[in-house]
Design an enzyme around this catalytic site. Structure first.
Site, PDB file in Angstrom:
ATOM      1  N   THR A  21       0.879  -1.185   0.000  1.00  7.01           N
ATOM      2  CA  THR A  21       0.000   0.000   0.000  1.00  7.01           C
ATOM      3  C   THR A  21       0.912   1.230   0.000  1.00  7.01           C
ATOM      4  O   THR A  21       1.257   1.742  -1.047  1.00  7.01           O
ATOM      5  CB  THR A  21      -0.956   0.014   1.213  1.00  7.01           C
ATOM      6  N   LYS A  56       4.303  -6.788   3.948  1.00  4.90           N
ATOM      7  CA  LYS A  56       4.106  -5.373   3.650  1.00  4.90           C
ATOM      8  C   LYS A  56       4.167  -4.589   4.953  1.00  4.90           C
ATOM      9  O   LYS A  56       3.968  -5.124   6.032  1.00  4.90           O
ATOM     10  CB  LYS A  56       2.802  -5.121   2.921  1.00  4.90           C
ATOM     11  N   GLU A  84       7.669   5.094   6.220  1.00  2.58           N
ATOM     12  CA  GLU A  84       7.826   6.329   5.441  1.00  2.58           C
ATOM     13  C   GLU A  84       8.162   7.487   6.353  1.00  2.58           C
ATOM     14  O   GLU A  84       7.660   7.597   7.463  1.00  2.58           O
ATOM     15  CB  GLU A  84       6.586   6.611   4.600  1.00  2.58           C
ATOM     16  N   THR A 112      -1.516  -1.611   7.478  1.00  5.22           N
ATOM     17  CA  THR A 112      -1.523  -2.920   8.093  1.00  5.22           C
ATOM     18  C   THR A 112      -0.209  -3.642   7.867  1.00  5.22           C
ATOM     19  O   THR A 112       0.381  -3.530   6.803  1.00  5.22           O
ATOM     20  CB  THR A 112      -2.640  -3.752   7.446  1.00  5.22           C
ATOM     21  N   ASN A 146       1.517  12.176   7.438  1.00  3.69           N
ATOM     22  CA  ASN A 146       0.339  11.820   8.215  1.00  3.69           C
ATOM     23  C   ASN A 146      -0.676  12.937   8.325  1.00  3.69           C
ATOM     24  O   ASN A 146      -1.865  12.686   8.500  1.00  3.69           O
ATOM     25  CB  ASN A 146       0.754  11.333   9.598  1.00  3.69           C
TER      26      ASN A 146
END
Lengths: 408, 408
Positions: B155, B181, B279, B192, B403
């Site tokens: 994702t 992931k 990230e 997730t 975020n």
């Protein structure tokens, strides 16, 4: 807290107390960096301290002195710039020495002198610099000295914090006034929470301690900026009795109840000022959890949501991101039923019975609610009647900037 | 983890398994967004799932199916884009429907089909789109399909994550290979943690579950990016038995021990890849707590330090801020003796017996240690022989940026 209590900010006086601030030059140059608060008579004294295992020397001295003096005090000496934490036996001795110097100067029992420090962790305080300004402090003691003291104890705070209120106890007018400095959002080594509250009410030491505990649990212990705690966190309350009310001896009597409300109003206001002044903060956030089986369950969920970095960054972005709020609630260690949970941003319900509500207008409305500086998130667990509330702020670019660059 | 196990990344095959990826177009356009993993025979299957109270529909289906099939499985269907979380009974029915469609297509028991989803929370999955690509998936099943599958389940990840290792069990060569992931650092609604591991070793379902639990506690449950957890976190291991080793039935036997080491090597590598790909992260941080009375005490201190926003922003600033580390340790709820604690940044001891070491060169050395991309913080509690380790990353400007802006 009853709405009838009007809390004021700015200058105040508390009968029986005199206060002064001075420049010791211990770390900050050319600014007030220490303060002395004195009660004309031995006052009832109560304290709430950090639960961090690394507890600073002045905290240890306060605990010792409150025990030795059976909960009474004449004076509080505070310095800003060096925290006297992680300083070993030498730091403890230096803290004790500064208390003894105050006791000598004022002619009082050393066990009736309390001390507090805030600033960088690690270095020893230079108590000889505090001793050197003691004559100056003692000479300038005055009933109106609180605002200067509020300024003197600042570290990374951007504004001094004062709050006071008046009420009637046993037919006498009483005052509760306090000063505080900010916590968190910057660094534990510069951002201890300190609060000093004085009242002329007559309250027994045991009752004062019990009421302070109750009030702190609803005010200072319900604010969070990043979950980190300091080595030096200290809240002290001194009650001089100068108001002449019948001394409050029963923690469950009507006078205790009225006094608790006054104390809570002042402490709640100071606590909110601390959150509002969190550096980097752009929002003041109320996290309310209702409909819980027990208050503790409500508190655990509220605390987890209030500390979630993902919730706090979403609030900075004014994003009504219900997914982050419920995901944070879901990891609080409370076994609520997900399909009974609902969530509001302000007055906009975005989630009900475990499911998001939909509609493009709804998302717009919920985001609009997050635009003002003061926002509320309300979760209902749908399992009972208890509730609890935390106050927090958002995580901004400045939070990272200030904290990453702080010592460089 | 023994140093003798060499873990590889990139393409791999596991005898007995075939894998394919496809584009369902459910949310992402023009990219692989779903994957099917199939075992030629009923494989032993074990799973570890999120403990979040808001647990997604596919997690509930996995739990049901593993119970109903006595810990065996033939296939795993995964989709990326929509998480199927907070979707109520309808979401559960859609997840079950997609499992039944796979079962029909492959001619296997529906209870032997597991499902996993990742993506935004709230919307329903469109299982009809998954059903529509099933013929395509089934047709392209191939032993070398793992890399495509690793890509399809991404994702917010920036790189696909694979790891594999080989070993000898009961005289036979066995392979353990997995894909994963990333978690956290972005949003629980997109981040997730999913991991799927396959092996040709023969292992009984009960032993496989016990070993996966042990391994997860040391790998996937020892990484943290922001303390937030997802509704969908899932780790599945399937063991086909195609290697022909004597089936491992005793969780304490030598073969179980050797298999555990292989599984741990692969899972540890996948877990580290997840943290590295957080990230906004600029550093991979190992937080090691030694000298604890119990492993749980070490874990609690390590976890609190690893999750502290103040520690993480200091690491982003390459600031050897020992005060933040010890203050975080001090609020972990572990009653260690502060004056026995020592702290190292890399190989530079900065704090010993509750006191900071000093010297301008020391500070310089400690900051230098924090310049590389991989850094280690080591606390010694000085109270025992137990230890534990967490892996985390720093908090950067980009963490806040990503975020705060994520849904706007």
């Amino acid at each position: 807290m009853p709405v009838t209590i009007q809390v004021h900010r700015g200058g105040f006086q508390v009968p029986g107390f005199r206060v002064a601030a001075a420049r010791s030059g211990m770390r900050y140059k050319d600014r007030l960096d220490c303060a002395l608060m004195v009660s004309d008579v031995p006052a009832s004294a109560a304290g709430i301290f950090t639960r961090n295992r690394f507890c600073a020397a002045p905290v240890m001295v306060c605990r010792e002195h409150l025990a030795a003096s059976a909960g009474t005090a004449r004076a509080v000496l505070v310095n800003a710039g060096i925290a006297n934490a992680c300083t070993g036996d030498e730091g403890l001795e230096r803290a004790r020495r500064s208390a003894r110097a105050v006791a000598r100067r004022l002619g009082v029992d050393p066990a009736r002198v309390l001390v507090a420090s805030t600033g960088v962790i690690g270095p020893q305080i230079r108590e000889e610099l505090l001793e050197a300004v003691l004559p100056d402090l003692a000479e300038h003691l005055a009933p109106e000295g609180w605002e200067d003291a509020a300024r003197a104890i600042m570290t990374t705070d951007t504004v001094p914090k004062t709050a006071w209120a008046k009420g009637i106890l046993g037919g006498k007018e009483v005052t509760v006034g306090g000063i505080a400095k900010g916590s968190g959002m910057i660094a534990p080594d510069m951002a201890t929470m300190l609060a000093f509250v004085a009242t002329d009410a007559a309250v027994s030491p045991d009752v004062l301690q019990a009421l302070l505990k109750e009030v702190s649990d609803r005010t200072f212990n319900r604010i969070t900026v990043d979950g980190d705690t300091s080595t030096n966190d200290t809240v002290l309350v001194l009650a001089s009795g100068a108001a002449g009310n019948p001394s409050i001896q029963d923690p469950h009597g009507p006078d205790a109840h009225d006094f608790l409300n006054l104390l809570e109003a002042v402490c709640a206001d100071l606590a909110r000022q601390i959150v509002r002044d969190g550096e980097g903060a752009t929002k003041f956030v109320t996290v309310r959890v209702r409909g819980a089986r027990t208050r503790d369950r409500a508190a655990r969920v509220a605390r987890t949501v209030a500390n979630s970095p993902l919730v706090k960054t979403a609030l900075f972005g004014q994003d009504a991101n219900w997914g982050r709020v419920v995901a944070a609630a879901g990891r609080a260690g409370v076994d609520f039923a997900p399909d009974r949970v609902s969530l509001r941003f302000g007055d906009v319900t975005v989630f009900e019975n475990g499911r998001p509500l939909s509609g493009p207008e709804l998302e717009e409305k919920a985001s609009a609610v997050l635009r003002p500086k003061e926002v509320e998130i309300a979760l209902d667990l749908g399992e009972g009647e208890e509730e609890d509330t935390y106050y927090t702020c958002d995580f901004s670019y400045d939070y990272v900037k200030i904290n990453a660059d702080y010592r460089s």
